[in-house]
Design a protein around this motif. Structure first.
Motif, short mmCIF file in Angstrom:
data_model
loop_
_atom_site.label_atom_id
_atom_site.label_comp_id
_atom_site.label_asym_id
_atom_site.label_seq_id
_atom_site.Cartn_x
_atom_site.Cartn_y
_atom_site.Cartn_z
N ARG A 151 -6.42 5.42 -8.20
CA ARG A 151 -5.53 6.51 -8.57
C ARG A 151 -6.31 7.81 -8.74
NH1 ARG A 151 -1.93 7.31 -14.08
NH2 ARG A 151 -1.00 9.29 -13.42
N GLU A 165 1.03 4.08 -2.92
CA GLU A 165 0.83 5.51 -2.67
C GLU A 165 1.99 6.33 -3.23
OE1 GLU A 165 0.32 5.77 1.53
OE2 GLU A 165 -1.80 5.14 1.47
N PHE A 199 -6.90 9.31 -5.35
CA PHE A 199 -5.66 9.90 -4.85
C PHE A 199 -5.35 11.19 -5.61
CE2 PHE A 199 -1.12 10.64 -5.17
CZ PHE A 199 -0.72 10.58 -3.84
N ASN A 221 1.59 6.44 -6.96
CA ASN A 221 0.54 7.41 -7.31
C ASN A 221 1.05 8.84 -7.20
OD1 ASN A 221 -1.44 5.52 -7.85
ND2 ASN A 221 -2.23 5.48 -5.76
N GLU A 222 1.82 9.08 -6.14
CA GLU A 222 2.34 10.43 -5.93
C GLU A 222 3.33 10.81 -7.02
OE1 GLU A 222 4.47 13.04 -2.38
OE2 GLU A 222 3.61 11.07 -1.95
N ASN A 237 -4.69 14.59 -3.67
CA ASN A 237 -3.32 15.09 -3.69
C ASN A 237 -3.20 16.42 -4.43
OD1 ASN A 237 -0.36 14.59 -3.22
ND2 ASN A 237 -0.33 14.64 -5.45
N LYS A 252 0.83 -1.20 0.00
CA LYS A 252 0.00 0.00 0.00
C LYS A 252 0.86 1.25 0.00
CE LYS A 252 -3.67 2.35 2.56
NZ LYS A 252 -4.54 2.33 3.77
N SER A 253 1.93 1.24 0.81
CA SER A 253 2.84 2.37 0.88
C SER A 253 3.53 2.60 -0.47
CB SER A 253 3.88 2.13 1.97
OG SER A 253 4.83 3.17 2.02
#
Length: 278
Positions: free
Chosen positions: A189, A160, A192, A163-164, A196, A156-157
């Motif tokens: 996505r 993320e 997020f 995605n970032e 974000n 998961k990390s």
């Protein structure tokens, strides 16, 4: 039933168990941590195995309660389940080694019985064997669950972070930024992306955002709708948008959904978008 005589017998065998276990590894068919040729990895693996034995012997230590036994075992389980080398090792391979170690203990009980013939009842022996099997079952289940949960957390990390990195808000000057979208955009996505982008635009005090879609390879109704919702959400925090690189598929999907992009500045290329604002 615990028995200190058996406990001390097992305790004296701990390092022998480790060496015996490692020497009998089928390295031709081993995988992950068990196949490593790195001396540091091998030394760590042996140390982890040795520490397992030191902890497991306490199952027969009359001075330690069951509660204390499991509490002290927790650190070993957590450490090994989160160990990078073990995370790269298939779970079936790890389970195979757990069961091989279990056989070592069952064999040692038989050896102990041979050394103390007629001193212990069948009930004693049966209890010892059951204690070994029961605790191995609990530890294996505990280890497997912790390894799975930690792996999911890492995954998961990493997702993320991906995605970032794939949805960066890039400052072009004091109040203009660029959001280049590349690749597929699924629901996770897209969610997020919305959160974000709003956060980054607020943090960077952005007043105009260029959204470039030329790198989006797959477009469906959800993607078009999410882009539209992102633009509406940005408007609520006083961020204007300019779209560039809209492919015919996106335009067609927008029309089919009844999405109105008429009030949003649209240019054919990112170069033109940047030139018009920066």
């Amino acid at each position: 039933m615990k028995n200190n005589e058996l406990y001390h017998f097992l305790l004296r065998k701990t390092w022998m168990l480790t060496e015996q276990w490692y020497d009998s590894l089928d390295k031709s068919n081993a995988s992950g941590v068990y196949a490593s040729q790195d001396p540091k990895v091998i030394n760590t693996l042996k140390q982890q195995n040795y520490e397992f034995h030191l902890q497991f012997c306490n199952a027969f230590n009359e001075e330690i309660s069951n509660e204390q036994f499991y509490k002290e075992f927790e650190e070993w389980v957590m450490t090994v389940a989160r160990d990078e080398q073990h995370l790269r090792t298939p779970i079936p391979s790890i389970l195979k080694e757990f069961f091989r170690v279990q056989e070592q203990y069952l064999d040692l009980v038989q050896e102990f019985i041979q050394l103390h013939k007629n001193e212990y009842s069948y009930e004693n022996i049966n209890t010892w064997n059951r204690t070994i099997v029961k605790n191995f079952n609990l530890i294996i289940a505990w280890f497997t669950e912790e390894s799975y949960n930690y792996g999911e957390l890492k995954l998961k990390s990493q997702q993320e972070l991906i995605n970032e990195l794939s949805s960066p808000v890039i400052c072009l000057n004091d109040d203009v930024a660029l959001l280049p979208l590349i690749g597929d955009i699924d629901l996770e996505r897209a969610t997020f992306l919305l959160e974000n982008t709003l956060k980054q635009c607020t943090k960077l005090n952005i007043h105009h955002l260029l959204i470039d879609l030329s790198g989006v390879v797959k477009v469906d109704n959800m993607v078009a709708l999410q882009i539209y919702q992102l633009i509406k959400a940005l408007k609520l925090i006083n961020v204007d948008c300019t779209l560039s690189g809209i492919r015919p598929e996106i335009a067609k999907t927008a029309v089919q959904l009844g999405i109105d992009f008429n009030k949003i500045p649209i240019v054919s290329t990112l170069k033109r978008a940047i030139k018009s604002l920066v």
